[in-house]
Design a protein around this motif. Structure first.
Motif, PDB file in Angstrom:
ATOM      1  N   ALA A 142     -34.881  50.033  94.991  1.00  0.00           N
ATOM      2  CA  ALA A 142     -35.171  48.854  95.813  1.00  0.00           C
ATOM      3  C   ALA A 142     -34.570  49.004  97.208  1.00  0.00           C
ATOM      4  O   ALA A 142     -33.486  49.573  97.371  1.00  0.00           O
ATOM      5  N   THR A 143     -35.288  48.498  98.198  1.00  0.00           N
ATOM      6  CA  THR A 143     -34.761  48.520  99.564  1.00  0.00           C
ATOM      7  C   THR A 143     -33.816  47.344  99.765  1.00  0.00           C
ATOM      8  O   THR A 143     -33.975  46.290  99.154  1.00  0.00           O
ATOM      9  N   ALA A 144     -32.823  47.539 100.634  1.00  0.00           N
ATOM     10  CA  ALA A 144     -31.862  46.482 100.948  1.00  0.00           C
ATOM     11  C   ALA A 144     -32.307  45.668 102.145  1.00  0.00           C
ATOM     12  O   ALA A 144     -31.912  44.516 102.320  1.00  0.00           O
ATOM     13  N   GLY A 145     -33.131  46.267 103.006  1.00  0.00           N
ATOM     14  CA  GLY A 145     -33.581  45.607 104.228  1.00  0.00           C
ATOM     15  C   GLY A 145     -34.640  46.440 104.909  1.00  0.00           C
ATOM     16  O   GLY A 145     -35.093  47.459 104.382  1.00  0.00           O
TER      17      GLY A 145
ATOM     18  N   GLU B  70     -22.890  52.577 100.727  1.00  0.00           N
ATOM     19  CA  GLU B  70     -23.391  53.116 101.994  1.00  0.00           C
ATOM     20  C   GLU B  70     -24.871  52.787 102.167  1.00  0.00           C
ATOM     21  O   GLU B  70     -25.671  52.985 101.252  1.00  0.00           O
ATOM     22  N   HIS B  71     -25.208  52.309 103.356  1.00  0.00           N
ATOM     23  CA  HIS B  71     -26.584  51.968 103.704  1.00  0.00           C
ATOM     24  C   HIS B  71     -27.123  52.996 104.699  1.00  0.00           C
ATOM     25  O   HIS B  71     -26.408  53.422 105.611  1.00  0.00           O
ATOM     26  N   PHE B  72     -28.386  53.363 104.518  1.00  0.00           N
ATOM     27  CA  PHE B  72     -29.053  54.342 105.374  1.00  0.00           C
ATOM     28  C   PHE B  72     -30.423  53.814 105.775  1.00  0.00           C
ATOM     29  O   PHE B  72     -31.059  53.099 105.008  1.00  0.00           O
TER      30      PHE B  72
ATOM     31  N   MET C 285     -41.605  53.639  96.802  1.00  0.00           N
ATOM     32  CA  MET C 285     -41.511  54.762  97.714  1.00  0.00           C
ATOM     33  C   MET C 285     -40.999  54.265  99.069  1.00  0.00           C
ATOM     34  O   MET C 285     -41.522  53.313  99.626  1.00  0.00           O
ATOM     35  N   ALA C 286     -39.952  54.877  99.556  1.00  0.00           N
ATOM     36  CA  ALA C 286     -39.334  54.466 100.815  1.00  0.00           C
ATOM     37  C   ALA C 286     -40.254  54.750 101.996  1.00  0.00           C
ATOM     38  O   ALA C 286     -40.953  55.758 102.036  1.00  0.00           O
ATOM     39  N   LYS C 287     -40.211  53.833 102.961  1.00  0.00           N
ATOM     40  CA  LYS C 287     -40.998  53.974 104.182  1.00  0.00           C
ATOM     41  C   LYS C 287     -40.078  53.964 105.393  1.00  0.00           C
ATOM     42  O   LYS C 287     -38.947  53.485 105.329  1.00  0.00           O
ATOM     43  N   ARG C 288     -40.600  54.469 106.487  1.00  0.00           N
ATOM     44  CA  ARG C 288     -39.868  54.469 107.757  1.00  0.00           C
ATOM     45  C   ARG C 288     -39.383  53.053 108.061  1.00  0.00           C
ATOM     46  O   ARG C 288     -40.115  52.090 107.869  1.00  0.00           O
ATOM     47  N   ALA C 289     -38.138  52.934 108.473  1.00  0.00           N
ATOM     48  CA  ALA C 289     -37.474  51.677 108.839  1.00  0.00           C
ATOM     49  C   ALA C 289     -36.862  50.947 107.645  1.00  0.00           C
ATOM     50  O   ALA C 289     -36.156  49.964 107.831  1.00  0.00           O
ATOM     51  N   ASP C 290     -37.107  51.426 106.419  1.00  0.00           N
ATOM     52  CA  ASP C 290     -36.473  50.818 105.251  1.00  0.00           C
ATOM     53  C   ASP C 290     -34.975  51.116 105.260  1.00  0.00           C
ATOM     54  O   ASP C 290     -34.553  52.197 105.677  1.00  0.00           O
TER      55      ASP C 290
ATOM     56  N   LEU D  49     -31.931  51.741 102.799  1.00  0.00           N
ATOM     57  CA  LEU D  49     -31.662  52.143 101.418  1.00  0.00           C
ATOM     58  C   LEU D  49     -30.165  52.162 101.172  1.00  0.00           C
ATOM     59  O   LEU D  49     -29.372  52.385 102.093  1.00  0.00           O
ATOM     60  N   VAL D  50     -29.792  51.973  99.914  1.00  0.00           N
ATOM     61  CA  VAL D  50     -28.385  52.022  99.524  1.00  0.00           C
ATOM     62  C   VAL D  50     -28.172  53.264  98.668  1.00  0.00           C
ATOM     63  O   VAL D  50     -28.909  53.504  97.704  1.00  0.00           O
TER      64      VAL D  50
END
Length: 112
Positions: free
Chosen positions: A89-92, A23-25, A1-6, A8-9
């Protein structure tokens, strides 16, 4: 689950990045909204001279963005997208210091 500041691609092009590049967001919404089927995000772009001095962009180091080169977060282009539009998966992840700058720009953009 995505969190603030993650970071994503996007699985498919959403229209912010150059052709042929993934694209990264950055997730901007509160973690209190976890479980909602949409995310409030803003796009990252390659850091270029045209962004120097732009009060609506925030520099993001490559190590935070999960990219090969430095990026800028285009805060004023925030949008919402369904969670299934992004890789699981998160990229950063942006640092607290970078997110503080993002929050400053968000306050300006939203007149808060």
């Amino acid at each position: 689950m995505a969190k603030r500041a993650d970071v994503l691609v996007a699985r498919r092009r959403l229209g912010f990045g150059a052709e042929g590049q993934r694209e990264h967001f950055v997730v901007l919404q509160s973690d209190a909204l976890a479980g909602v089927e949409t995310l409030v995000v803003a796009p990252l772009d390659d850091d270029r001279p045209l962004y120097r001095g732009d009060p609506l962009s925030v520099p993001v180091p490559a190590r935070e963005a999960g990219t090969r080169g430095a990026q800028v977060l285009l805060v004023h282009l925030l949008t919402s997208a369904r969670t299934n539009k992004f890789d699981v998966a998160t990229a950063g992840r942006l640092s607290p210091r970078t997110m503080a700058r993002v929050d400053d720009v968000l306050r300006t953009v939203l007149n808060l």
